[in-house]
Design a protein around this motif. Sequence first.
Motif, PDB file in Angstrom:
ATOM      1  N   ARG A  32       0.804  -1.348  -0.511  1.00 29.75           N
ATOM      2  CA  ARG A  32       0.096  -0.124   0.170  1.00 29.75           C
ATOM      3  C   ARG A  32       1.061   0.893  -0.225  1.00 29.75           C
ATOM      4  O   ARG A  32       2.119   0.964   0.310  1.00 29.75           O
ATOM      5  CB  ARG A  32      -1.192  -0.244   0.920  1.00 29.75           C
ATOM      6  CG  ARG A  32      -0.270  -0.073   2.388  1.00 29.75           C
ATOM      7  CD  ARG A  32      -1.505   0.691   3.676  1.00 29.75           C
ATOM      8  NE  ARG A  32      -0.806   0.872   5.222  1.00 29.75           N
ATOM      9  CZ  ARG A  32      -0.945   2.172   4.834  1.00 29.75           C
ATOM     10  NH1 ARG A  32      -1.458   3.040   4.702  1.00 29.75           N
ATOM     11  NH2 ARG A  32      -0.587   3.062   5.788  1.00 29.75           N
ATOM     12  N   THR A  33       0.437   2.459  -0.763  1.00 27.57           N
ATOM     13  CA  THR A  33       0.788   3.489  -0.377  1.00 27.57           C
ATOM     14  C   THR A  33       0.656   4.159   0.526  1.00 27.57           C
ATOM     15  O   THR A  33      -0.543   4.075   1.676  1.00 27.57           O
ATOM     16  CB  THR A  33       0.803   4.567  -1.965  1.00 27.57           C
ATOM     17  OG1 THR A  33      -0.470   4.281  -1.579  1.00 27.57           O
ATOM     18  CG2 THR A  33       1.019   3.433  -3.443  1.00 27.57           C
ATOM     19  N   ASP A  35      -0.557   7.638   2.920  1.00 25.89           N
ATOM     20  CA  ASP A  35      -1.453   8.364   2.477  1.00 25.89           C
ATOM     21  C   ASP A  35      -1.313  10.071   3.170  1.00 25.89           C
ATOM     22  O   ASP A  35      -0.265   9.848   4.002  1.00 25.89           O
ATOM     23  CB  ASP A  35      -3.029   8.001   2.891  1.00 25.89           C
ATOM     24  CG  ASP A  35      -3.511   7.750   3.922  1.00 25.89           C
ATOM     25  OD1 ASP A  35      -2.085   8.133   5.048  1.00 25.89           O
ATOM     26  OD2 ASP A  35      -4.080   6.694   4.696  1.00 25.89           O
ATOM     27  N   ASP A  38      -0.040   8.917   6.704  1.00 30.25           N
ATOM     28  CA  ASP A  38       1.462   8.225   7.016  1.00 30.25           C
ATOM     29  C   ASP A  38       1.968   9.452   6.965  1.00 30.25           C
ATOM     30  O   ASP A  38       2.910   9.727   7.544  1.00 30.25           O
ATOM     31  CB  ASP A  38       1.101   7.886   5.580  1.00 30.25           C
ATOM     32  CG  ASP A  38      -0.209   6.751   6.392  1.00 30.25           C
ATOM     33  OD1 ASP A  38      -0.326   5.978   7.742  1.00 30.25           O
ATOM     34  OD2 ASP A  38      -0.146   5.562   5.471  1.00 30.25           O
TER      35      ASP A  38
END
Length: 87
Positions: A32-33, A35, A38
């Motif tokens: 996951r990348t 956001d 984060d």
Amino acid sequence: VQIYKMLVKNNIVTRNPMDGIAAPTGSDPDIRTFDLDDIQKIIAHTAENPNGIPILGMLYTGCRFEEIAALMWNDISTETITIQKCH
């Protein structure tokens, strides 16, 4: 894959080792990348941590840790970072 096709065509190698290997499809559900939340947490944490500069470097440039760790002062200017090697 294209480099191997060129090597076979120019008789540098006898066969393409990529033949018969399927290209990846879809995305890995475990990847996951970051956001925005984060990213804000990472920036806040690195600002309080004296070792946070390499982490910010990776975040802002997309470089891998090895590329950041291999940088020398002469690789960095006010406008560019030159990645020449990776230890």
